[in-house]
Write an enzyme that holds these catalytic residues in place. Sequence first.
Site, mmCIF file in Angstrom:
data_model
loop_
_atom_site.group_PDB
_atom_site.id
_atom_site.type_symbol
_atom_site.label_atom_id
_atom_site.label_comp_id
_atom_site.label_asym_id
_atom_site.label_seq_id
_atom_site.Cartn_x
_atom_site.Cartn_y
_atom_site.Cartn_z
ATOM 1 N N TYR A 40 41.189 -16.591 -7.061
ATOM 2 C CA TYR A 40 39.141 -16.774 -6.701
ATOM 3 C C TYR A 40 38.957 -17.772 -7.428
ATOM 4 O O TYR A 40 39.571 -18.190 -8.576
ATOM 5 C CB TYR A 40 39.075 -16.145 -7.096
ATOM 6 C CG TYR A 40 38.588 -14.208 -6.379
ATOM 7 C CD1 TYR A 40 39.781 -14.265 -5.034
ATOM 8 C CD2 TYR A 40 38.491 -13.605 -6.601
ATOM 9 C CE1 TYR A 40 39.215 -13.596 -3.875
ATOM 10 C CE2 TYR A 40 38.845 -12.470 -5.560
ATOM 11 C CZ TYR A 40 39.003 -12.387 -4.504
ATOM 12 O OH TYR A 40 39.420 -11.332 -3.837
ATOM 13 N N PRO B 75 31.642 -4.320 2.361
ATOM 14 C CA PRO B 75 30.732 -3.654 2.956
ATOM 15 C C PRO B 75 29.844 -4.041 3.364
ATOM 16 O O PRO B 75 30.195 -2.884 4.218
ATOM 17 C CB PRO B 75 30.853 -2.798 1.292
ATOM 18 C CG PRO B 75 31.025 -3.427 0.318
ATOM 19 C CD PRO B 75 31.920 -4.883 0.876
ATOM 20 N N LEU B 76 29.783 -4.846 3.282
ATOM 21 C CA LEU B 76 28.861 -5.386 4.176
ATOM 22 C C LEU B 76 28.902 -6.567 5.511
ATOM 23 O O LEU B 76 28.156 -7.494 5.594
ATOM 24 C CB LEU B 76 27.186 -5.808 3.062
ATOM 25 C CG LEU B 76 26.939 -4.585 2.094
ATOM 26 C CD1 LEU B 76 25.466 -5.412 1.649
ATOM 27 C CD2 LEU B 76 26.461 -3.701 3.117
ATOM 28 N N GLY C 36 26.987 -9.893 4.281
ATOM 29 C CA GLY C 36 26.037 -9.958 4.498
ATOM 30 C C GLY C 36 25.053 -9.511 5.714
ATOM 31 O O GLY C 36 24.129 -9.139 5.256
ATOM 32 N N LEU C 37 26.141 -9.840 6.973
ATOM 33 C CA LEU C 37 26.005 -8.765 7.865
ATOM 34 C C LEU C 37 24.765 -7.350 7.679
ATOM 35 O O LEU C 37 23.795 -7.676 9.073
ATOM 36 C CB LEU C 37 27.159 -9.473 9.457
ATOM 37 C CG LEU C 37 26.296 -8.786 10.688
ATOM 38 C CD1 LEU C 37 25.868 -9.454 11.168
ATOM 39 C CD2 LEU C 37 27.455 -8.283 11.212
ATOM 40 N N LEU C 38 24.874 -7.246 7.592
ATOM 41 C CA LEU C 38 24.526 -5.499 7.224
ATOM 42 C C LEU C 38 23.609 -5.786 5.810
ATOM 43 O O LEU C 38 22.856 -4.345 5.666
ATOM 44 C CB LEU C 38 25.959 -4.812 7.126
ATOM 45 C CG LEU C 38 26.314 -4.482 7.861
ATOM 46 C CD1 LEU C 38 27.853 -3.659 7.571
ATOM 47 C CD2 LEU C 38 26.043 -4.252 9.372
ATOM 48 N N GLY C 39 23.439 -6.665 5.435
ATOM 49 C CA GLY C 39 22.264 -6.312 4.352
ATOM 50 C C GLY C 39 20.819 -7.743 4.575
ATOM 51 O O GLY C 39 19.845 -7.600 4.154
ATOM 52 N N GLY C 40 20.579 -6.993 6.002
ATOM 53 C CA GLY C 40 19.316 -7.739 6.381
ATOM 54 C C GLY C 40 19.476 -9.214 6.590
ATOM 55 O O GLY C 40 18.028 -10.209 7.039
#
Length: 328
Positions: free
Chosen positions: A53, A212-213, A216-220
């Site tokens: 990272y 888990p999103l 960002g797709l599932l974050g609005g």
Amino acid sequence: MRYVRLGRTALEVSEVCLGTLNLGVRAGEEESHALLDVALGHGVNFVDTANQYGWQKYKGYTEELLGSWFARGGGRREKVVLGTKVANPMSDWPNDSGLSARHIIASCEDSLRRLRTDWIDLFQMHHVDRHAPWEEVWQAMEHLTGQGKVRYVGSSNFAGWHIAEAQESAVRRNFLGIVSEQSVYNLVTRHVELEVIPACVRYGVAVLPWSPLHGGLLGGALRKLSEGTAMKSSQGRAAEALRTHRGAVEGYEGLCADLGADPAEVGLAWVMSRPGVTAPVIGPRSVEQLEGALRATRIRLTDDVLAALDVLFPPVGKGGPGPEAWAW
């Protein structure tokens, strides 16, 4: 903050794990240190990183950033359950990647130096190495645990049969083996429900979902795109998935609006509700995003909402574990 056991171990970790992929890259050093302090102040004691990272600057940079945070004292290192990873290439040299005994031991020493610590709580194999026999892998891990430099061993991105094979090999050596598995898991990507999660449940391995999103797709994402505020959700895996799942995402954001809940919090609450899941790995870039993720720990989705989410984002095959998902 609620604490849960890490798989079959006696180790207690917070129900969310703070991922550090964005630290030092999308958030500067001081901002990253402040975010880590806020997380610890909220009781988040589980922090995950990887030796690679920070590659956008140079590989190892994020571990160094965490090391400078630990060096500030105040019991930071003693309070944190720290995970890092080994396997991804750290240079172009042939023995600077994979899971050879040489690289595992050398990588651990390098991570300890960068992190400014004497031990790693969870040393995770970032990917399976099909050329490394499990006898070699476990020999190296036994060496490190025997020295006290590693407390537990985890995996990431393994298939179900990799977990089974690894565990059976560890059992023959009277070694604890794998205690956690990091897999991509969210409403859009549910493949691990077929075999990975069942294998983890069978062997007492903690499931730590990453992304888990779905980036960002599932974050609005649609709302942010219309407002011109989209960042991560307009790039990478989120942008690619949006082209395929736009209708489902529209329905999802509508459902969240009807619930009066933020999409990011609903998406995270769904992952946390899944059988076998111990702690999702969140990757906030700001204190605001961190606090939103912590609010998700207090959301309990009703059966009706869970059923509606299954309609929008159906499980793979007929649902559930294999072979029932495809055989009958």
